[in-house]
Design an enzyme around this catalytic site. Structure first.
Site, PDB file in Angstrom:
ATOM      1  N   GLY A  78       0.816  -1.127  -0.061  1.00  0.00           N
ATOM      2  CA  GLY A  78      -0.003  -0.166   0.144  1.00  0.00           C
ATOM      3  C   GLY A  78       0.876   1.198   0.119  1.00  0.00           C
ATOM      4  O   GLY A  78       1.795   1.288   0.692  1.00  0.00           O
ATOM      5  N   GLY A 156      -7.238  -7.327  -7.892  1.00  0.00           N
ATOM      6  CA  GLY A 156      -6.061  -7.200  -8.023  1.00  0.00           C
ATOM      7  C   GLY A 156      -5.357  -8.547  -7.504  1.00  0.00           C
ATOM      8  O   GLY A 156      -5.855  -9.654  -7.501  1.00  0.00           O
ATOM      9  N   HIS A 287      -4.506  -5.475  11.963  1.00  0.00           N
ATOM     10  CA  HIS A 287      -3.625  -5.120  10.863  1.00  0.00           C
ATOM     11  C   HIS A 287      -2.737  -6.099  10.646  1.00  0.00           C
ATOM     12  O   HIS A 287      -1.487  -5.913  10.456  1.00  0.00           O
ATOM     13  CB  HIS A 287      -2.998  -3.905  10.651  1.00  0.00           C
ATOM     14  CG  HIS A 287      -2.952  -3.334   9.445  1.00  0.00           C
ATOM     15  ND1 HIS A 287      -2.988  -1.984   8.786  1.00  0.00           N
ATOM     16  CD2 HIS A 287      -2.292  -4.108   8.018  1.00  0.00           C
ATOM     17  CE1 HIS A 287      -2.447  -1.922   7.509  1.00  0.00           C
ATOM     18  NE2 HIS A 287      -2.066  -3.127   7.122  1.00  0.00           N
ATOM     19  N   GLY A 289      -2.420  -8.731   8.347  1.00  0.00           N
ATOM     20  CA  GLY A 289      -2.676  -9.460   6.960  1.00  0.00           C
ATOM     21  C   GLY A 289      -1.425  -9.916   6.386  1.00  0.00           C
ATOM     22  O   GLY A 289      -1.316 -11.278   5.917  1.00  0.00           O
ATOM     23  N   SER A 290      -0.378  -9.451   6.557  1.00  0.00           N
ATOM     24  CA  SER A 290       1.079  -9.927   5.936  1.00  0.00           C
ATOM     25  C   SER A 290       1.764 -10.453   7.115  1.00  0.00           C
ATOM     26  O   SER A 290       2.900 -10.720   6.854  1.00  0.00           O
ATOM     27  CB  SER A 290       1.827  -8.907   5.271  1.00  0.00           C
ATOM     28  OG  SER A 290       2.028  -7.710   6.235  1.00  0.00           O
TER      29      SER A 290
HETATM   30  P1  NDP Z   1      -3.502  -4.483  -6.578  1.00  0.00           P
HETATM   31  O1  NDP Z   1      -2.880  -3.235  -7.148  1.00  0.00           O
HETATM   32  O2  NDP Z   1      -2.769  -5.640  -7.262  1.00  0.00           O
HETATM   33  O3  NDP Z   1      -4.946  -4.329  -6.493  1.00  0.00           O
HETATM   34  C1  NDP Z   1      -5.480  -3.286  -6.105  1.00  0.00           C
HETATM   35  C2  NDP Z   1      -6.874  -3.377  -6.748  1.00  0.00           C
HETATM   36  O4  NDP Z   1      -7.680  -2.106  -6.278  1.00  0.00           O
HETATM   37  C3  NDP Z   1      -6.970  -3.412  -8.090  1.00  0.00           C
HETATM   38  O5  NDP Z   1      -7.602  -4.681  -8.534  1.00  0.00           O
HETATM   39  C4  NDP Z   1      -7.685  -2.144  -8.580  1.00  0.00           C
HETATM   40  O6  NDP Z   1      -8.625  -2.501  -9.670  1.00  0.00           O
HETATM   41  C5  NDP Z   1      -8.601  -2.010  -7.254  1.00  0.00           C
HETATM   42  N1  NDP Z   1      -9.410  -0.640  -7.585  1.00  0.00           N
HETATM   43  C6  NDP Z   1      -8.624   0.599  -7.597  1.00  0.00           C
HETATM   44  N2  NDP Z   1      -9.737   1.271  -7.755  1.00  0.00           N
HETATM   45  C7  NDP Z   1     -10.843   0.893  -7.499  1.00  0.00           C
HETATM   46  C8  NDP Z   1     -12.159   1.274  -7.284  1.00  0.00           C
HETATM   47  N3  NDP Z   1     -12.439   2.621  -7.544  1.00  0.00           N
HETATM   48  N4  NDP Z   1     -13.043   0.396  -7.150  1.00  0.00           N
HETATM   49  C9  NDP Z   1     -12.911  -0.947  -6.821  1.00  0.00           C
HETATM   50  N5  NDP Z   1     -11.583  -1.441  -6.941  1.00  0.00           N
HETATM   51  C10 NDP Z   1     -10.434  -0.501  -7.098  1.00  0.00           C
HETATM   52  O7  NDP Z   1      -2.900  -4.471  -4.942  1.00  0.00           O
HETATM   53  P2  NDP Z   1      -2.822  -5.601  -4.020  1.00  0.00           P
HETATM   54  O8  NDP Z   1      -3.696  -6.617  -4.288  1.00  0.00           O
HETATM   55  O9  NDP Z   1      -1.273  -6.131  -3.916  1.00  0.00           O
HETATM   56  O10 NDP Z   1      -3.054  -4.957  -2.645  1.00  0.00           O
HETATM   57  C11 NDP Z   1      -4.268  -4.233  -2.400  1.00  0.00           C
HETATM   58  C12 NDP Z   1      -4.236  -3.393  -0.950  1.00  0.00           C
HETATM   59  O11 NDP Z   1      -4.461  -4.302  -0.095  1.00  0.00           O
HETATM   60  C13 NDP Z   1      -2.962  -2.499  -0.831  1.00  0.00           C
HETATM   61  O12 NDP Z   1      -3.078  -1.396  -1.627  1.00  0.00           O
HETATM   62  C14 NDP Z   1      -3.174  -2.457   0.751  1.00  0.00           C
HETATM   63  O13 NDP Z   1      -3.611  -1.207   1.075  1.00  0.00           O
HETATM   64  C15 NDP Z   1      -3.855  -3.709   1.215  1.00  0.00           C
HETATM   65  N6  NDP Z   1      -3.147  -4.662   1.846  1.00  0.00           N
HETATM   66  C16 NDP Z   1      -3.451  -4.778   3.088  1.00  0.00           C
HETATM   67  C17 NDP Z   1      -2.785  -5.630   4.082  1.00  0.00           C
HETATM   68  C18 NDP Z   1      -3.006  -6.143   5.632  1.00  0.00           C
HETATM   69  O14 NDP Z   1      -2.300  -6.390   6.181  1.00  0.00           O
HETATM   70  N7  NDP Z   1      -4.382  -5.955   5.615  1.00  0.00           N
HETATM   71  C19 NDP Z   1      -1.616  -6.364   3.463  1.00  0.00           C
HETATM   72  C20 NDP Z   1      -1.266  -6.239   2.008  1.00  0.00           C
HETATM   73  C21 NDP Z   1      -2.244  -5.238   1.410  1.00  0.00           C
HETATM   74  P3  NDP Z   1      -8.497  -1.553 -11.001  1.00  0.00           P
HETATM   75  O15 NDP Z   1      -7.038  -2.310 -11.368  1.00  0.00           O
HETATM   76  O16 NDP Z   1      -9.570  -2.082 -11.874  1.00  0.00           O
HETATM   77  O17 NDP Z   1      -8.260  -0.375 -10.633  1.00  0.00           O
HETATM   78  C1  DGY Z   2       0.805  -3.422   3.057  1.00  0.00           C
HETATM   79  O1  DGY Z   2       1.802  -4.038   2.626  1.00  0.00           O
HETATM   80  O2  DGY Z   2       0.237  -2.445   2.411  1.00  0.00           O
HETATM   81  C2  DGY Z   2       0.037  -4.059   4.348  1.00  0.00           C
HETATM   82  O3  DGY Z   2      -0.940  -3.207   4.932  1.00  0.00           O
HETATM   83  C3  DGY Z   2       0.923  -4.309   5.297  1.00  0.00           C
HETATM   84  O4  DGY Z   2       1.682  -5.548   4.956  1.00  0.00           O
END
Ligand code: NDP
Ligand code: DGY
Length: 322
Positions: A78, A156, A287, A289-290
């Site tokens: 993120g 994603g 928090h 997740g990872s």
């Molecule tokens: P990706 O970039 O692969 O996926 C992000 C997704 O968000 C894409 O599919 C994108 O779709 C979607 N998105 C963007 N805009 C919109 C919208 N308006 N409506 C719906 N979907 C939308 O990232 P990751 O999957 O690797 O990670 C996603 C998020 O997860 C990170 O940004 C972070 O915030 C969070 N995260 C949380 C963790 C935790 O510990 N809880 C651990 C790791 C990550 P499109 O391509 O169509 O725009």
């Molecule tokens: C991230 O990587 O964005 C998560 O929130 C923590 O791993």
């Protein structure tokens, strides 16, 4: 060259950084967040910055760093804590940690979903407090995934990995939403691209796995929850700010939705007297997740290697395209 590291990080990452012989390291060597004043002082004159998602890297920090700063490496996928426009304007390159945390985060998302829909924390509590008097036909019943419709907000890397793990539970239909249809990603799950409102109306389970952007901020609000079924379960493992928490609280209290599971909140940590924590149908995690040892170690090494590559003017293993 000099770099500033804003927290104690897994030793593998720090070793990669220190053994490369490329930079001298100044570190906030604590498990607790760096005070803002220490951050502003610490970045001054540095060429590289290794930061965490809890560090707000805005214009003030960039000004404090000065023109030496060329690389920011965040120990996260993120990037919503980074002022990207300002960073781009200054020609600073950004490294981040996609892919290596996808499996751990998807696994936790599924664990949270199951804990929420099958009421695991509540059940464990009943065993401890004597609430378990006998086997009762309708006691501690929840909702199962078999024959269900699952809606993924943000298909994603993590969204797809969640769908892949949920499919063997007998999910009947996957829906997803995002900024555009992604037929190549959706094919594996025969998932249908739908508007957000339709996803809310038709899903038995909603999993939020998108990134936090101006478009997604507050996206799960009163209108969204009012469209969900009373029997539906809502899960968020993306960022807390995607959800309007007051609206979620009302939806949970009024029985507008069945339950919610959150790995991310606003703020973090959530104050212990927050209304959401008083609800039995809301499961909140800190928090994590990872949070597997292997994943956090890999994240630290990748963020170190991103920083080192950037300092040497080479292409980074994982560079954010600004
Ligand atoms: P990706 O970039 O692969 O996926 C992000 C997704 O968000 C894409 O599919 C994108 O779709 C979607 N998105 C963007 N805009 C919109 C919208 N308006 N409506 C719906 N979907 C939308 O990232 P990751 O999957 O690797 O990670 C996603 C998020 O997860 C990170 O940004 C972070 O915030 C969070 N995260 C949380 C963790 C935790 O510990 N809880 C651990 C790791 C990550 P499109 O391509 O169509 O725009
Ligand atoms: C991230 O990587 O964005 C998560 O929130 C923590 O791993």
């Amino acid at each position: 060259m000099q770099v500033f590291v804003t927290r104690r990080i897994p030793r593998e990452g720090l070793a990669a950084l220190s053994q490369a012989g490329v930079c001298s390291i100044q570190q906030w060597d604590s498990d607790e967040p760096i005070p803002r004043s220490e951050l502003l002082a610490g970045v001054a004159g540095k060429h590289g910055l290794l930061c965490l998602l809890s560090d707000r890297i805005d214009k003030e920090v960039l000004d404090a760093a000065g023109s030496n700063l060329k690389i920011i490496s965040t120990l996260s996928v993120g990037v919503d804590h980074l002022a990207l426009e300002e960073i781009k304007k200054r020609g600073i390159r950004v490294g981040y940690t996609p892919d290596i945390l996808t499996d751990a985060t998807a696994e936790l998302s599924v664990a949270l979903l199951l804990a929420t829909c099958r009421r695991l924390p509540e059940s464990v509590e009943e065993v401890k407090n004597g609430g378990w008097t006998t086997w009762k036909p309708l006691w501690m019943c929840g909702y199962g995934l078999s024959d269900s419709t699952v809606g993924i907000i943000g298909l994603g890397r993590i969204g797809q990995a969640v769908a892949r793990r949920l499919k063997p539970f007998g999910v009947k239909k996957f829906l997803y939403t995002g900024s555009r249809p992604k037929p190549e990603s959706a094919m594996e799950f025969q998932a249908d691209f739908v508007p957000l409102a339709k996803l809310a109306e038709e899903s038995d389970f909603v999993a939020v796995t998108c990134s936090l952007t101006p478009d997604t901020k507050g996206m799960c609000n009163k209108d969204f929850f009012s469209r969900m079924k009373k029997t539906s379960v809502f899960i968020n493992t993306s960022r807390g700010a995607v959800v309007n928490q007051e609206d979620l609280y009302q939806a949970l209290v009024s029985g507008q939705i069945a339950a919610a599971g959150l790995d991310v909140t606003t703020p973090e940590p959530l104050p212990t007297d927050h209304p959401l924590l008083s609800l039995k149908n809301c499961v909140i995690l800190p928090h994590i997740g990872s949070a597997t040892y292997a994943t956090r170690s890999a994240m630290s090494v990748l963020s170190a290697n991103n920083l080192l590559a950037g300092l040497k003017g080479e292409s980074m293993p994982s560079e954010l395209q600004l």
